[in-house]
Design an enzyme around this catalytic site. Structure first.
Site, PDB file in Angstrom:
ATOM      1  N   GLU A 193      -2.658  36.786 141.676  1.00  0.00           N
ATOM      2  CA  GLU A 193      -1.946  35.791 140.738  1.00  0.00           C
ATOM      3  C   GLU A 193      -1.753  36.761 139.514  1.00  0.00           C
ATOM      4  OE1 GLU A 193      -3.032  31.676 140.897  1.00  0.00           O
ATOM      5  OE2 GLU A 193      -4.208  33.114 139.757  1.00  0.00           O
ATOM      6  N   ASP A 210     -11.141  36.190 132.459  1.00  0.00           N
ATOM      7  CA  ASP A 210      -9.927  35.466 133.072  1.00  0.00           C
ATOM      8  C   ASP A 210      -9.075  35.279 131.783  1.00  0.00           C
ATOM      9  OD1 ASP A 210      -7.817  34.277 134.531  1.00  0.00           O
ATOM     10  OD2 ASP A 210      -9.618  33.915 135.656  1.00  0.00           O
ATOM     11  N   HIS A 249      -4.678  38.099 135.413  1.00  0.00           N
ATOM     12  CA  HIS A 249      -5.767  37.449 134.404  1.00  0.00           C
ATOM     13  C   HIS A 249      -6.402  38.365 133.471  1.00  0.00           C
ATOM     14  CE1 HIS A 249      -5.510  33.785 136.840  1.00  0.00           C
ATOM     15  NE2 HIS A 249      -5.218  34.370 137.593  1.00  0.00           N
TER      16      HIS A 249
HETATM   17  C1  TNX Z   1      -6.309  30.466 141.851  1.00  0.00           C
HETATM   18  S1  TNX Z   1      -8.015  31.267 143.779  1.00  0.00           S
HETATM   19  C2  TNX Z   1      -6.756  31.053 141.064  1.00  0.00           C
HETATM   20  C3  TNX Z   1      -7.426  30.484 139.791  1.00  0.00           C
HETATM   21  C4  TNX Z   1      -7.945  29.354 139.755  1.00  0.00           C
HETATM   22  C5  TNX Z   1      -7.439  28.039 141.079  1.00  0.00           C
HETATM   23  C6  TNX Z   1      -7.756  26.771 140.834  1.00  0.00           C
HETATM   24  C7  TNX Z   1      -7.512  32.371 142.528  1.00  0.00           C
HETATM   25  C8  TNX Z   1      -7.761  34.591 142.820  1.00  0.00           C
HETATM   26  N1  TNX Z   1      -6.681  32.674 141.302  1.00  0.00           N
HETATM   27  O1  TNX Z   1      -7.312  31.703 138.849  1.00  0.00           O
HETATM   28  O2  TNX Z   1      -8.763  28.741 138.964  1.00  0.00           O
HETATM   29  O3  TNX Z   1      -6.695  28.894 141.347  1.00  0.00           O
HETATM   30  O4  TNX Z   1      -8.069  26.020 141.681  1.00  0.00           O
END
Ligand code: TNX
Length: 545
Positions: A312, A174, A245
């Site tokens: 994301e 990440d 990420h």
């Molecule tokens: C969303 S779940 C994210 C994570 C974070 C999390 C915190 C996902 C695919 N992405 O990177 O750690 O929320 O709740």
């Protein structure tokens, strides 16, 4: 008996006397049961101090282990009376579940690693018939935001096995840290496994520590973890997140970033929580780089599925980058979303050509997916519903229900209160298959997962607190055939069984949240979180910090 997860059928036998495990008891291991016998012996002889030697060939044992091809692979039977405990599995995996049930029946002391003076080992006379509802019963551990040393990972695997969970989703990369040794690209861990300091609590609190943080697993560590998991019939699902990420990887190899937009050579491994703007550039060279990384991933992790993230991925840099725009034109794509889709599809095909399957977060649906790819539905149920209806396999893990970084009670003293209140009862009432799905589409929900993101968990003690007892409720949701309507679930019955289960967790040394709330040293006064109000809807807004 307080069994968790609850078995499908339990018949206590009034006509038979209980079994007593004694010094001198023998294990008779039928063909194909040797591995389970070895582990059962290791666990029970540590707890009891008995040798539990193999029964001489052809002789009955006190513990009888056998396989029966008429059972489904994960199905098992356990029959106990004064003569013996007979454990039968459809495969070694089923038998391993039977062994876990036996451990629960023997009492909490069976979870210790040395015998207590005067302990007795009685198993009630019972017939148990049991099989899981879902084949994929997972837990994600994020070791990027906070590194979990190897010993903690092995301990976590023991916790999963004790709850009959069988997929360990290992979130290895990440923005905040790259945790897997890659021989071809040593900078990934030399630079990318470390960050200068960490944010303490949510951004709004404005607090940092002054402590460098990091760590990574060598390939031998990872092989050990995979083998340790396999011995417990747990599949390790590695995640290499892309194309977002990725700040840690870009900090290690600046050429992976969008060098025509940002000075990537100046980047470090990220010291913030949240979603970094620094995503991979979409060049052929970057695709090759990740193919090389994945070649090493495939060598170490035998799982059919490989998780490539896809979540994301902010598109700002691609919008500004002449190189990314040229790539969009060259490939005849419409926009940056199609470009992301192109990257995911590339690896989908690449994995398929090697006999593997891609799984990614539900954002990977956005540009259309290759048929073999599966989806982890995290932003709610909607992505999973769309994917299942389109014929993709789905793992349901909506953040509104089973993100165990979210707070488990509303009190002021909950440590780093993030997200919605998801109590033990809420998790117990989580239903992985939403009513919109039926028939074939419902069958595409191959399982469910609870996800433990560690922005606000610095170490194994804090992971214990957030994961337990909720992971026990989750295990029952994933394993047992509970009423589909959450309102019909016997919460009071589960809570009563938890009384016995807490004693097991105590013996295992799990620092769970007590029903009364955090113990004084489990509080984190003054560390700012981000609590969300109200009950989460079935598909509420997403909450990444
Ligand atoms: C969303 S779940 C994210 C994570 C974070 C999390 C915190 C996902 C695919 N992405 O990177 O750690 O929320 O709740």
């Amino acid at each position: 008996m307080d069994l968790i997860p609850a078995p499908s059928h339990v018949r206590t036998r009034a006509d038979a006397a209980p079994f007593v495990l004694h010094a001198g008891a023998r294990i008779a291991a039928g063909p194909g049961t040797e591995g389970v016998a070895r582990r059962l012996r290791a666990e029970l002889s540590a707890a009891t101090g008995f040798d539990l030697d193999p029964a001489p060939a052809g002789q009955a044992g006190d513990l009888e282990l056998a396989l029966d091809g008429a059972l489904a692979p994960e199905e098992y039977r356990l029959d106990a009376d004064a003569d013996a405990v007979r454990l039968t599995g459809g495969s070694a995996a089923g038998l391993s579940h039977a062994a876990q049930t036996l451990r629960q029946l023997l009492g909490p002391a069976a979870y210790r690693t040395a015998p207590l003076p005067g302990a007795g080992w009685t198993v009630p006379a019972v017939e148990i018939r049991d099989a899981p509802r879902f084949g994929w019963r997972g837990a994600l551990l994020d070791v990027s935001r906070h590194f979990m040393p190897k010993a903690g990972v092995l301990r976590f695997l023991d916790q999963l096995a004790a709850h009959k969970l069988n997929v360990f989703h290992f979130h290895l990369t990440d923005d905040q840290g790259w945790r897997m040794e890659v021989k071809r690209y040593p900078e990934l861990t030399r630079a990318g496994a470390w960050r200068a300091y960490s944010m303490v609590g949510y951004r709004a609190g404005g607090r940092h520590d002054d402590q460098p943080h990091g760590g990574y697993y060598t390939q031998d560590d990872l092989r050990e973890i995979v083998a340790y998991a396999a011995a417990r019939h747990i599949t390790v699902l590695p995640e290499i997140d892309l194309p977002g990420h990725n700040q840690a990887a870009i900090a290690a190899y600046p050429e992976l970033g969008n060098t025509d937009v940002v000075d990537t050579a100046a980047l470090g491994t990220w010291t913030d929580w949240g979603v970094s703007e620094n995503i991979l550039n979409p060049s052929e060279a970057t695709l090759r780089f990740y193919e090389h990384v994945l070649e090493e991933v495939l060598e170490i992790f035998p799982s059919t599925f490989v998780h490539l993230g896809g979540d994301e991925c902010p598109k700002e840099q691609w919008k500004q980058s002449p190189a990314a725009q040229a790539r969009i034109a060259e490939l005849g794509l419409k926009d940056e979303f199609e470009l992301q889709s192109h990257v995911i599809r590339h690896f989908d095909g690449w994995l398929a050509a090697r006999g593997r399957r891609l799984i990614g977060w539900d954002e990977i649906l956005e540009g259309g997916l290759a048929p073999g790819a599966a989806v982890s539905s995290w932003r709610g149920y909607d992505g999973g519903i769309a994917a299942a209806q389109a014929g993709h396999d789905v793992v349901m893990c909506p953040e509104q229900h089973v993100y165990l970084d979210h707070r488990q009670a509303g009190g002021e003293e909950e440590p780093v209160p993030v997200g919605w209140v998801r109590s033990l009862e809420d998790v117990y009432r989580f239903e992985p298959v939403p009513p919109q799905l039926d028939g074939d589409a419902a069958a595409h929900v191959i399982g469910t997962q609870a996800n433990i993101w560690t922005e606000f968990m610095d170490d194994a003690r804090e992971v214990d607190y957030k994961a337990f007892p909720r992971l026990a409720a989750f295990a029952e949701v994933a394993w047992s055939d509970l009423p589909r309507d959450p309102a019909d679930r016997d919460w009071a019955g589960f809570e009563a069984r938890m009384a016995g289960h807490y004693a097991r967790l105590d013996a295992l040394g799990v620092e769970y949240r007590h029903p009364e709330g955090p113990l004084p040293w489990q509080r984190k006064p003054g560390i700012v979180g981000r609590p969300l109000d109200g009950a989460p809807g079935p598909s509420g807004p997403h909450t990444a910090p």
